[in-house]
Design a protein around this motif. Structure first.
Motif, PDB file in Angstrom:
ATOM      1  N   GLN A   1       0.836  -1.200   0.000  1.00 21.40           N
ATOM      2  CA  GLN A   1       0.000   0.000   0.000  1.00 21.40           C
ATOM      3  C   GLN A   1       0.868   1.247   0.000  1.00 21.40           C
ATOM      4  OE1 GLN A   1      -2.732  -0.314   3.326  1.00 21.40           O
ATOM      5  NE2 GLN A   1      -4.338  -1.046   1.952  1.00 21.40           N
ATOM      6  N   ALA A   2       0.315   2.312  -0.515  1.00 22.23           N
ATOM      7  CA  ALA A   2       1.031   3.592  -0.503  1.00 22.23           C
ATOM      8  C   ALA A   2       1.413   3.958   0.924  1.00 22.23           C
ATOM      9  CB  ALA A   2       0.150   4.675  -1.116  1.00 22.23           C
TER      10      ALA A   2
ATOM     11  N   SER B   1       8.131   4.907   2.296  1.00 24.24           N
ATOM     12  CA  SER B   1       7.166   5.934   1.873  1.00 24.24           C
ATOM     13  C   SER B   1       6.807   5.773   0.403  1.00 24.24           C
ATOM     14  CB  SER B   1       7.732   7.330   2.140  1.00 24.24           C
ATOM     15  OG  SER B   1       8.053   7.509   3.494  1.00 24.24           O
TER      16      SER B   1
ATOM     17  N   LYS C   1       5.038   5.389  -3.151  1.00 25.97           N
ATOM     18  CA  LYS C   1       3.949   6.095  -3.811  1.00 25.97           C
ATOM     19  C   LYS C   1       3.462   5.269  -4.996  1.00 25.97           C
ATOM     20  CE  LYS C   1       6.251  10.505  -2.798  1.00 25.97           C
ATOM     21  NZ  LYS C   1       6.794  11.755  -3.383  1.00 25.97           N
ATOM     22  N   ARG C   2       2.259   5.555  -5.458  1.00 27.61           N
ATOM     23  CA  ARG C   2       1.720   4.822  -6.608  1.00 27.61           C
ATOM     24  C   ARG C   2       2.642   4.956  -7.809  1.00 27.61           C
ATOM     25  NH1 ARG C   2      -4.398   5.415  -8.125  1.00 27.61           N
ATOM     26  NH2 ARG C   2      -3.694   3.738  -9.492  1.00 27.61           N
TER      27      ARG C   2
ATOM     28  N   ASP D   1       5.684   4.863  -7.925  1.00 25.20           N
ATOM     29  CA  ASP D   1       6.845   3.982  -7.835  1.00 25.20           C
ATOM     30  C   ASP D   1       6.563   2.607  -8.456  1.00 25.20           C
ATOM     31  OD1 ASP D   1       7.415   5.324  -4.564  1.00 25.20           O
ATOM     32  OD2 ASP D   1       8.499   5.820  -6.408  1.00 25.20           O
ATOM     33  N   THR D   2       5.321   2.365  -8.833  1.00 28.64           N
ATOM     34  CA  THR D   2       4.958   1.091  -9.450  1.00 28.64           C
ATOM     35  C   THR D   2       5.721   0.903 -10.748  1.00 28.64           C
ATOM     36  OG1 THR D   2       2.747   1.080  -8.473  1.00 28.64           O
ATOM     37  CG2 THR D   2       3.072  -0.220 -10.478  1.00 28.64           C
TER      38      THR D   2
ATOM     39  N   VAL E   1       2.419  -0.537  -6.119  1.00 32.51           N
ATOM     40  CA  VAL E   1       1.992   0.254  -4.970  1.00 32.51           C
ATOM     41  C   VAL E   1       0.536   0.642  -5.187  1.00 32.51           C
ATOM     42  CG1 VAL E   1       2.448   2.274  -3.539  1.00 32.51           C
ATOM     43  CG2 VAL E   1       4.333   1.125  -4.720  1.00 32.51           C
TER      44      VAL E   1
ATOM     45  N   SER F   1      -3.208   2.333  -3.867  1.00 39.15           N
ATOM     46  CA  SER F   1      -3.656   3.485  -3.071  1.00 39.15           C
ATOM     47  C   SER F   1      -4.545   3.044  -1.926  1.00 39.15           C
ATOM     48  CB  SER F   1      -4.395   4.473  -3.960  1.00 39.15           C
ATOM     49  OG  SER F   1      -5.515   3.832  -4.557  1.00 39.15           O
TER      50      SER F   1
END
Length: 123
Positions: free
Chosen positions: A13-14, A83, A85-86, A88-89, A121, A123
């Motif tokens: 998860q984010a 940390s 983030k989306r 980073d997918t 990642v 949300s």
């Protein structure tokens, strides 16, 4: 030639964390930079972080969140990602530079690549 095998990808998860590892075998040298790149479909491979003879360096997008480290005795490269983030997918690739003492971020300067590990990642 260096053989590289990544592990540690997955779904998170984010805001969460993941730790990627890269096991190196073959002709490895402590003065050869090793790094992480990532790629999403339809886009070029993007530099994430690398560690060379003079230390680690990062893309601006991950600075302060990701940490790269290297265990020379174990021939292992690690990317600690916090940390997340989306955005980073991506598929993350481990790579070793072609030449000793290189300390840049050009994918063309890295001649050995792993098979990649997916990081997703949500949300």
């Amino acid at each position: 030639q260096v053989q590289l095998v990544e592990s540690g990808g997955g779904l998170v998860q984010a805001g969460g964390s993941l730790r990627l590892s890269c096991a190196a075998s073959g002709r490895t040298f402590s003065n050869v930079a090793m790094g992480w790149f990532r790629q999403v479909p339809g886009k070029e491979r993007e530099f994430v972080a690398a560690i060379s003879w003079n230390g680690g360096y990062y893309a601006d997008s991950v600075k302060g969140r990701f940490t790269i480290s290297r265990d020379i005795a174990e021939d292992t490269l690690v990317l600690q990602m916090n940390s997340l983030k989306r955005e980073d997918t991506a598929v993350y690739y481990c790579a070793a530079a072609r030449n000793s003492y290189y300390s840049g971020s050009d994918p063309a300067a890295f001649g050995s690549w792993g098979q990649g590990t997916q990081v997703t990642v949500s949300s």
